[in-house]
Design a protein around this motif. Sequence first.
Motif, PDB file in Angstrom:
ATOM      1  N   LEU A  20       0.670  -0.881   0.197  1.00 52.82           N
ATOM      2  CA  LEU A  20       0.022  -0.312   0.421  1.00 52.82           C
ATOM      3  C   LEU A  20       0.695   1.292  -0.141  1.00 52.82           C
ATOM      4  N   LEU A  21       0.639   1.951  -0.917  1.00 46.76           N
ATOM      5  CA  LEU A  21       1.250   3.024  -0.883  1.00 46.76           C
ATOM      6  C   LEU A  21      -0.185   4.088   0.321  1.00 46.76           C
ATOM      7  N   LEU A  22      -0.059   4.841   1.536  1.00 47.25           N
ATOM      8  CA  LEU A  22      -0.838   5.490   2.143  1.00 47.25           C
ATOM      9  C   LEU A  22      -1.361   6.660   2.664  1.00 47.25           C
ATOM     10  N   TYR A  23      -1.674   7.220   2.266  1.00 46.48           N
ATOM     11  CA  TYR A  23      -1.945   9.021   1.909  1.00 46.48           C
ATOM     12  C   TYR A  23      -3.027   9.849   1.978  1.00 46.48           C
ATOM     13  N   MET A  24      -2.637  10.748   3.108  1.00 42.90           N
ATOM     14  CA  MET A  24      -3.659  11.414   2.899  1.00 42.90           C
ATOM     15  C   MET A  24      -4.158  12.412   1.737  1.00 42.90           C
ATOM     16  N   PRO A  25      -5.165  13.138   0.788  1.00 46.45           N
ATOM     17  CA  PRO A  25      -5.220  14.059   0.232  1.00 46.45           C
ATOM     18  C   PRO A  25      -4.286  15.402   0.293  1.00 46.45           C
ATOM     19  N   LYS A  26      -3.956  15.806   1.024  1.00 41.27           N
ATOM     20  CA  LYS A  26      -3.298  16.924   1.614  1.00 41.27           C
ATOM     21  C   LYS A  26      -1.862  16.377   1.200  1.00 41.27           C
ATOM     22  N   GLN A  27      -1.636  15.315   1.783  1.00 40.19           N
ATOM     23  CA  GLN A  27      -0.067  15.535   1.390  1.00 40.19           C
ATOM     24  C   GLN A  27       0.553  15.216  -0.065  1.00 40.19           C
ATOM     25  N   LEU A  28      -0.204  14.635  -1.375  1.00 40.05           N
ATOM     26  CA  LEU A  28       0.283  14.661  -2.538  1.00 40.05           C
ATOM     27  C   LEU A  28      -0.089  15.817  -2.948  1.00 40.05           C
ATOM     28  N   ILE A  29      -1.063  16.934  -2.264  1.00 38.81           N
ATOM     29  CA  ILE A  29      -1.153  18.200  -2.676  1.00 38.81           C
ATOM     30  C   ILE A  29      -0.219  19.236  -2.911  1.00 38.81           C
ATOM     31  N   ALA A  30       0.648  18.622  -1.151  1.00 40.40           N
ATOM     32  CA  ALA A  30       1.621  19.289  -0.558  1.00 40.40           C
ATOM     33  C   ALA A  30       2.961  19.094  -1.169  1.00 40.40           C
ATOM     34  N   ALA A  31       3.325  18.432  -1.800  1.00 41.36           N
ATOM     35  CA  ALA A  31       4.214  17.201  -2.147  1.00 41.36           C
ATOM     36  C   ALA A  31       4.672  18.321  -3.446  1.00 41.36           C
ATOM     37  N   SER A  32       5.858  18.116  -3.295  1.00 34.65           N
ATOM     38  CA  SER A  32       7.214  19.227  -4.057  1.00 34.65           C
ATOM     39  C   SER A  32       6.342  18.885  -6.082  1.00 34.65           C
ATOM     40  N   ASP A  33       6.647  19.575  -6.042  1.00 36.28           N
ATOM     41  CA  ASP A  33       5.935  19.386  -8.018  1.00 36.28           C
ATOM     42  C   ASP A  33       7.272  18.149  -8.573  1.00 36.28           C
ATOM     43  N   HIS A  34       8.352  18.280  -8.031  1.00 37.37           N
ATOM     44  CA  HIS A  34       9.270  17.232  -8.586  1.00 37.37           C
ATOM     45  C   HIS A  34       8.846  15.454  -7.804  1.00 37.37           C
ATOM     46  N   HIS A  35       8.141  15.358  -7.030  1.00 34.39           N
ATOM     47  CA  HIS A  35       7.916  14.167  -6.091  1.00 34.39           C
ATOM     48  C   HIS A  35       6.767  13.535  -7.118  1.00 34.39           C
ATOM     49  N   LYS A  36       6.044  14.401  -7.756  1.00 34.00           N
ATOM     50  CA  LYS A  36       4.599  13.715  -8.167  1.00 34.00           C
ATOM     51  C   LYS A  36       4.109  13.153  -9.482  1.00 34.00           C
ATOM     52  N   TYR A  37       5.521  13.085  -9.881  1.00 33.46           N
ATOM     53  CA  TYR A  37       5.369  12.478 -11.477  1.00 33.46           C
ATOM     54  C   TYR A  37       4.771  10.615 -10.625  1.00 33.46           C
ATOM     55  N   PHE A  38       5.045  10.366 -10.006  1.00 32.74           N
ATOM     56  CA  PHE A  38       5.041   8.752  -9.772  1.00 32.74           C
ATOM     57  C   PHE A  38       3.239   8.888  -9.579  1.00 32.74           C
ATOM     58  N   PHE A  39       2.578   9.652  -8.543  1.00 38.32           N
ATOM     59  CA  PHE A  39       0.736   9.695  -8.387  1.00 38.32           C
ATOM     60  C   PHE A  39       0.531   9.875  -9.932  1.00 38.32           C
ATOM     61  N   CYS A  40       0.799  11.083  -9.992  1.00 37.57           N
ATOM     62  CA  CYS A  40       0.594  11.426 -11.479  1.00 37.57           C
ATOM     63  C   CYS A  40       0.078  10.447 -12.709  1.00 37.57           C
ATOM     64  N   LYS A  41       1.381   8.842 -12.211  1.00 36.67           N
ATOM     65  CA  LYS A  41       1.004   8.001 -13.611  1.00 36.67           C
ATOM     66  C   LYS A  41       0.110   7.371 -13.235  1.00 36.67           C
TER      67      LYS A  41
END
Length: 289
Positions: free
Chosen positions: A93-114
């Motif tokens: 499981l990759l377990l996160y709160m939605p606000k954690q994804l939003i607060a992540a730096s742009d460079h670390h959002k690639y994987f979530f984007c995919k």
Amino acid sequence: MLTNLHPPKVIEFALSQITEILKKHIEITSLYYFGMQSSAQGTHNSLNNGASKQQQHYHFYLLLLSKHISTNALANLSDIVRQDSGGKYTVSLLLYMPKQLIAASDHHKYFFCKIIQSGGLVEGSPFELAPLQLSQIPKLDIKGITNYTQDRIAIAKHCLHLSDIKENASILSAHLIRLSFEQLRLSTIYAFLNYHPQHYHPLYLFKLVLFCHEIPPNIFSEHLFEQSLLKSIFCFHHTELRYRSSALFSSADLHMAYFYSQCLLDYLLPIVNHHLQTLKTASHENEKT
């Protein structure tokens, strides 16, 4: 690639059962499926007229978003899925709160984007892409990925080299082997997925490495974690250095853990380096166009 061992209907049924288990213990905002592994285990009973049976095991990779995540929920939920399914299903499981994804730096959002754009939504509502500003994510940071990966590999090599196995320093050797093992896995995961795991249990990280690239069982198998002494070394916690005696592990156990760690390092190093070179080449080609 789907095979006759796990056609879409089988995966759909398995995911529905896993979802029902998870819903009993956590409020799901969104649940995405982005990969799986399967294996069959057969048993033969010669005392019962040669009766035999085979059980299929499925391991799923899931991104779970929830507004409320309790302490140690990641490990607890993984254990619950295994127990409630009778061992038929396990999950990373990759377990996160939605606000954690939003607060992540742009460079670390690639994987979530995919995952959000290409993975399958199993439960809940599609996560709003707008707050993530995925369309505005900058180009892949090849230099950052390369630096992070190579630094982790350098640490892994150095720690393994320092783990000089001596009878009066067994806990220090165990700590260095475990640290080398961890750093190697973090480098592989970030090189392939551009993802920083938030949970560092050794088996959890190894499962993510298997998602990145297949590892032959003769190089390193997850079944090694079922051997209590090897598991104790690969899962050795740094706080043990404060309290344990130096005779916690035998030289034979440490040598075996060292051997498997070295095998994994030798196997993954050229693969990771080749992948980094592929990223650089692709980046240069894009710049030309």
